[in-house]
Each structure stands twice: as C-alpha cells, then as structure tokens.
Design an enzyme around this catalytic site. Structure first.
Site, PDB file in Angstrom:
ATOM      1  N   CYS A  20       9.475  -5.500  -6.646  1.00  0.00           N
ATOM      2  CA  CYS A  20       8.826  -5.564  -8.003  1.00  0.00           C
ATOM      3  C   CYS A  20       7.162  -5.598  -7.521  1.00  0.00           C
ATOM      4  CB  CYS A  20       8.903  -6.948  -8.745  1.00  0.00           C
ATOM      5  SG  CYS A  20       7.576  -7.345 -10.067  1.00  0.00           S
ATOM      6  N   VAL A  21       6.779  -4.703  -8.167  1.00  0.00           N
ATOM      7  CA  VAL A  21       5.284  -4.325  -7.899  1.00  0.00           C
ATOM      8  C   VAL A  21       4.290  -5.473  -8.138  1.00  0.00           C
ATOM      9  CG1 VAL A  21       4.747  -3.087 -10.066  1.00  0.00           C
ATOM     10  CG2 VAL A  21       3.315  -2.652  -7.919  1.00  0.00           C
TER      11      VAL A  21
END
Lengths: 135, 130
Positions: free
Chosen positions: B78-79
């Site tokens: 997840c960024v």
C-alpha cells in the site's frame, strides 16, 4: 466492475495507541468509490473510535474522528455498534458521534447511520457479508 | 478457488507474514489461484530488500520474492502505508525527494483500491494479522 459485494469493515481497536483505526478509515474512504454495499462494525475497544469529544492535543496526534462524520456523504450509512461492547465500557449511544446520512429517496431527510445491535445480531451481519476486513 | 491475501503485520515481530506465506504456498500447490497479496499497516515492511536476517534464520522478504517469481504473484505494498514507513520504489523515492529506494524484487507499490479490487475479484480474501 458490475458485481456488487457486501463489504464489512470490522473496527475492534482503540483510535489511538496503534494505527489500525486510522488506516482502516483510509480503506473505507477509498473503498467507498467502488460502489459496493458497505457496512461498518464497531466492537470491543473499536467503539471508542466514534466517541464524541476526542481531544488528542496532548498526544501530538491528529484527531481524525471528524472524518467519520463525512461517511454519510460517501454513502456509507450502515454503521453497526455492538451493545455488549458499549455496556462493558459504560458507554451509551449518547456518547457516540451523531453520524447521519441524507436519504435521497426520502426528500433528503437526515437519518441516523448508527444502529446499536447485539453480539448475536453482529454475528449474523458478519455471516451475511461477502468480504470482511478486520482491523 | 481464486483467493487474495491481506498481510497487516511486519516480518519477524509477528507471525502473520510466515503464516500467510505457508498458506499461499499450500493453496497454490493445491491448484488454487492467487489474485493478489496485499501488504498493509506494518505489513509493508515485508517488502524491503534491505532486510538482512541472520543466516540461520528464514529470509521472509526473499521467500516472498521467490514465490512471486515462481507463481507470477502480484505482491502489492500500500502506497500510503509504505510512505509512512519508508518503503519506496524508484518512482516513489523520486516523488518524495529521497535519495534511495528499497523495494524488494517482485513487489510493487500501489493504492488501497488494489485491496478493494482484490475483495471484489476474489472468491475469498484472507487476512493475516492481529
């Protein structure tokens, strides 16, 4: 994506002390764009996430609880709170944020999003869900 | 069956990544299809190539990279979670003005929408964490 699934986000942890509550809310907000059938559940210490009057000034952390009030605008309006979890912590519905949504099929009437339910009813909601995220 | 996995804890501190790895390996060997492995919360720490565990211990990061190569797995960090915790690929490092990246082979960084999509597209989404 035409398929609609029942998504349930289960929030079980206190809002501060760990990052789970904040990052769970981020998933809910992103997920709202996917036009799925979304419900939220608050149980155990997770009920503290939506209590009124949170003050994080001395913690040096952002008070993100106002964001829950925006959920109605994202069409997230099925919010289940477990009665037993409230009882165990001496909380009632009055201690929770007034989370509402506007029903476009009822002349935009403002309606309550929160429904306090028993653990047994919560189990049924979990059983009926297609995708359960537990935070 | 088509499944996806969410891993929400970091390596070594917590068993989540180990159990998820064993589960994924067993499911693939059993003929099931893996749509995506999504790393969230501290789980993004499973994707740094700078991890150097003792030689006599398992290398959790390398193990995921190898499994990804063997089965063409989609390992997604997840960024937002990765930015908080200092996990970056070349693009992310550049975007955030950092002088290095540390993403491990076989992993990629993308948004939370990838997790929701995994929930929609998979028959089962299994979470490993607390």
């Amino acid at each position: 994506m035409s398929e609609t699934k029942k998504f349930l986000y289960v929030n079980r942890k206190a809002p501060y002390g760990t990052i789970y509550a904040l990052e769970a809310l981020e998933v809910v907000l992103i997920g709202a764009a996917f036009e799925q059938d979304v419900s939220l559940a608050f149980l155990d210490d997770g009920v503290y996430q939506i209590t009124k009057g949170q003050d994080t000034k001395d913690l040096g952390m952002k008070n993100f609880s106002p964001t829950y009030k925006a959920l109605g605008d994202y069409d997230v309006n099925k919010i289940y709170v477990e009665q037993e979890s409230l009882d165990a912590r001496g909380l009632t519905l009055d201690d929770l944020l007034p989370l509402t949504w506007e029903d476009e099929d009822d002349d935009w009437a403002e309606k309550d999003s929160i429904k306090v339910i028993s653990a047994t009813e919560m189990a049924k909601i979990m059983e009926q869900s297609d995708v359960v995220f537990s935070f | 069956m088509k499944f996806s996995v969410m891993i929400s804890e970091g390596p070594y501190t917590h068993q989540a990544s180990d159990t998820a790895y064993n589960f994924t390996k067993a499911a693939l060997e059993d003929g099931h299809e893996c749509f995506r492995i999504f790393f969230y919360h501290d789980g993004v720490n499973n994707g740094t190539r700078l991890a150097s565990p003792p030689q006599d211990d398992r290398n959790i990061v390398n193990r995921w990279s190898a499994l990804a190569k063997e089965h063409k797995l989609d390992l997604v960090l997840c960024v937002a979670a990765a930015q908080r915790r200092g996990i970056a690929d070349a693009d992310e490092a550049k975007r955030n003005g950092k002088n290095a990246d540390n993403i491990a082979p076989g992993f990629r960084i993308s948004g939370l929408g990838q997790l929701i999509e995994a929930g929609i597209q998979s028959d089962r989404l299994i979470t490993f964490g607390d």
